[in-house]
Design a protein around this motif. Structure first.
Motif, PDB file in Angstrom:
ATOM      1  N   LYS A  75     -16.049 -16.859  -9.468  1.00  0.00           N
ATOM      2  CA  LYS A  75     -15.310 -16.581  -7.931  1.00  0.00           C
ATOM      3  C   LYS A  75     -14.118 -17.512  -8.045  1.00  0.00           C
ATOM      4  O   LYS A  75     -14.203 -18.575  -8.542  1.00  0.00           O
ATOM      5  N   LYS A  76     -13.287 -16.973  -7.392  1.00  0.00           N
ATOM      6  CA  LYS A  76     -11.944 -17.664  -7.298  1.00  0.00           C
ATOM      7  C   LYS A  76     -11.076 -17.052  -6.176  1.00  0.00           C
ATOM      8  O   LYS A  76     -11.329 -15.860  -5.852  1.00  0.00           O
ATOM      9  N   THR A  77     -10.364 -17.747  -5.452  1.00  0.00           N
ATOM     10  CA  THR A  77      -9.844 -17.610  -4.235  1.00  0.00           C
ATOM     11  C   THR A  77      -8.050 -17.653  -4.413  1.00  0.00           C
ATOM     12  O   THR A  77      -7.566 -18.225  -5.125  1.00  0.00           O
ATOM     13  N   VAL A  78      -7.465 -16.575  -3.642  1.00  0.00           N
ATOM     14  CA  VAL A  78      -5.972 -16.351  -3.774  1.00  0.00           C
ATOM     15  C   VAL A  78      -5.319 -16.142  -2.571  1.00  0.00           C
ATOM     16  O   VAL A  78      -6.363 -15.602  -1.657  1.00  0.00           O
ATOM     17  N   ILE A  79      -4.316 -16.606  -2.208  1.00  0.00           N
ATOM     18  CA  ILE A  79      -3.595 -15.955  -0.864  1.00  0.00           C
ATOM     19  C   ILE A  79      -2.891 -14.587  -1.093  1.00  0.00           C
ATOM     20  O   ILE A  79      -1.911 -14.701  -2.133  1.00  0.00           O
ATOM     21  N   LEU A  80      -3.059 -13.728  -0.325  1.00  0.00           N
ATOM     22  CA  LEU A  80      -2.047 -12.558  -0.441  1.00  0.00           C
ATOM     23  C   LEU A  80      -0.726 -12.905  -0.136  1.00  0.00           C
ATOM     24  O   LEU A  80      -0.613 -13.224   1.088  1.00  0.00           O
ATOM     25  N   ASP A  81       0.150 -12.613  -1.020  1.00  0.00           N
ATOM     26  CA  ASP A  81       1.650 -12.872  -0.734  1.00  0.00           C
ATOM     27  C   ASP A  81       2.616 -11.680  -0.962  1.00  0.00           C
ATOM     28  O   ASP A  81       3.573 -11.681  -0.870  1.00  0.00           O
ATOM     29  N   ASN A  82       2.082 -10.448  -0.977  1.00  0.00           N
ATOM     30  CA  ASN A  82       2.580  -9.184  -0.781  1.00  0.00           C
ATOM     31  C   ASN A  82       2.895  -8.785   0.648  1.00  0.00           C
ATOM     32  O   ASN A  82       2.404  -9.601   1.444  1.00  0.00           O
ATOM     33  N   GLU A  83       3.777  -7.889   0.596  1.00  0.00           N
ATOM     34  CA  GLU A  83       4.151  -7.369   1.887  1.00  0.00           C
ATOM     35  C   GLU A  83       3.098  -6.581   2.713  1.00  0.00           C
ATOM     36  O   GLU A  83       3.019  -6.567   4.076  1.00  0.00           O
ATOM     37  N   GLU A  84       1.914  -6.016   2.183  1.00  0.00           N
ATOM     38  CA  GLU A  84       1.284  -5.061   3.086  1.00  0.00           C
ATOM     39  C   GLU A  84      -0.294  -5.790   3.025  1.00  0.00           C
ATOM     40  O   GLU A  84      -1.143  -5.174   3.398  1.00  0.00           O
ATOM     41  N   GLY A  85      -0.469  -6.749   2.372  1.00  0.00           N
ATOM     42  CA  GLY A  85      -1.912  -7.163   2.272  1.00  0.00           C
ATOM     43  C   GLY A  85      -2.719  -6.453   1.471  1.00  0.00           C
ATOM     44  O   GLY A  85      -2.207  -5.975   0.437  1.00  0.00           O
ATOM     45  N   LEU A  86      -3.964  -5.916   1.912  1.00  0.00           N
ATOM     46  CA  LEU A  86      -4.805  -5.368   0.972  1.00  0.00           C
ATOM     47  C   LEU A  86      -4.968  -3.703   1.754  1.00  0.00           C
ATOM     48  O   LEU A  86      -6.146  -3.567   2.018  1.00  0.00           O
ATOM     49  N   HIS A  87      -4.003  -3.126   1.889  1.00  0.00           N
ATOM     50  CA  HIS A  87      -4.022  -1.804   2.767  1.00  0.00           C
ATOM     51  C   HIS A  87      -3.830  -0.575   1.732  1.00  0.00           C
ATOM     52  O   HIS A  87      -3.772  -0.919   0.397  1.00  0.00           O
ATOM     53  N   ALA A  88      -3.443   0.507   2.309  1.00  0.00           N
ATOM     54  CA  ALA A  88      -3.720   1.554   1.185  1.00  0.00           C
ATOM     55  C   ALA A  88      -3.059   1.689  -0.086  1.00  0.00           C
ATOM     56  O   ALA A  88      -3.931   1.721  -1.046  1.00  0.00           O
ATOM     57  N   ARG A  89      -1.863   1.414  -0.428  1.00  0.00           N
ATOM     58  CA  ARG A  89      -1.352   1.563  -1.655  1.00  0.00           C
ATOM     59  C   ARG A  89      -1.735   0.465  -2.360  1.00  0.00           C
ATOM     60  O   ARG A  89      -2.287   0.683  -3.700  1.00  0.00           O
ATOM     61  N   PRO A  90      -1.601  -0.873  -1.964  1.00  0.00           N
ATOM     62  CA  PRO A  90      -2.138  -2.097  -2.903  1.00  0.00           C
ATOM     63  C   PRO A  90      -3.714  -1.981  -2.999  1.00  0.00           C
ATOM     64  O   PRO A  90      -4.006  -2.245  -4.199  1.00  0.00           O
ATOM     65  N   ALA A  91      -4.675  -1.478  -2.030  1.00  0.00           N
ATOM     66  CA  ALA A  91      -5.906  -1.205  -2.386  1.00  0.00           C
ATOM     67  C   ALA A  91      -6.253  -0.316  -3.497  1.00  0.00           C
ATOM     68  O   ALA A  91      -7.092  -0.621  -4.165  1.00  0.00           O
ATOM     69  N   ALA A  92      -5.315   0.937  -3.448  1.00  0.00           N
ATOM     70  CA  ALA A  92      -5.649   1.700  -4.533  1.00  0.00           C
ATOM     71  C   ALA A  92      -5.375   1.191  -6.003  1.00  0.00           C
ATOM     72  O   ALA A  92      -6.134   1.284  -6.933  1.00  0.00           O
ATOM     73  N   LYS A  93      -4.292   0.456  -5.858  1.00  0.00           N
ATOM     74  CA  LYS A  93      -3.884  -0.258  -7.421  1.00  0.00           C
ATOM     75  C   LYS A  93      -4.940  -1.156  -7.961  1.00  0.00           C
ATOM     76  O   LYS A  93      -5.303  -1.265  -9.019  1.00  0.00           O
ATOM     77  N   PHE A  94      -5.530  -1.933  -6.661  1.00  0.00           N
ATOM     78  CA  PHE A  94      -6.476  -3.020  -6.922  1.00  0.00           C
ATOM     79  C   PHE A  94      -7.687  -2.050  -7.447  1.00  0.00           C
ATOM     80  O   PHE A  94      -8.307  -2.705  -8.565  1.00  0.00           O
ATOM     81  N   VAL A  95      -8.135  -1.179  -6.975  1.00  0.00           N
ATOM     82  CA  VAL A  95      -9.241  -0.424  -7.601  1.00  0.00           C
ATOM     83  C   VAL A  95      -9.022   0.009  -8.932  1.00  0.00           C
ATOM     84  O   VAL A  95      -9.933   0.182  -9.907  1.00  0.00           O
ATOM     85  N   GLN A  96      -7.757   0.759  -8.958  1.00  0.00           N
ATOM     86  CA  GLN A  96      -7.614   1.339 -10.370  1.00  0.00           C
ATOM     87  C   GLN A  96      -7.661   0.012 -11.380  1.00  0.00           C
ATOM     88  O   GLN A  96      -8.228   0.155 -12.638  1.00  0.00           O
ATOM     89  N   LYS A  97      -7.245  -1.118 -11.175  1.00  0.00           N
ATOM     90  CA  LYS A  97      -7.326  -2.289 -12.279  1.00  0.00           C
ATOM     91  C   LYS A  97      -8.692  -2.785 -12.160  1.00  0.00           C
ATOM     92  O   LYS A  97      -9.219  -2.994 -13.519  1.00  0.00           O
TER      93      LYS A  97
END
Length: 88
Positions: free
Chosen positions: A3-25
């Motif tokens: 387990k590791k913690t990180v601060i979201l520093d992108n413009e959108e947080g974890l919404h539609a497009r970033p969530a899709a990219k995260f799931v793909q990875k």
């Protein structure tokens, strides 16, 4: 379990497009991947689950992995988030 913690520093947080990219990875790993945010834990391989967290920029999330490649999964997913969701 890793387990590791990180601060979201992108413009959108974890919404539609970033969530899709995260799931793909995340789907590249054999381990079970979860995201923890404000006491809620969701499947890190589920776009709907991730979006339901409502995690905005500047907020802390934890990446949790359990399985044969858990160390690699957590480190690479954390770096993926820190790098602004680049490298797919």
């Amino acid at each position: 379990m890793k387990k590791k913690t990180v601060i979201l520093d992108n413009e959108e947080g974890l919404h539609a497009r970033p969530a899709a990219k995260f799931v793909q990875k995340a789907n590249k790993y054999e381990s079970e991947i979860e995201i923890e945010f404000k006491g809620n834990i969701v499947n890190g391989k589920s776009i709907i689950g991730i979006m339901s967290l409502g995690a905005f920029p500047g907020e802390k999330i934890s990446i949790i992995a359990s399985g044969s490649d858990e160390n690699k999964a957590v480190e690479e997913l954390i770096n993926f988030l820190k790098d602004g969701f680049k490298e797919i």
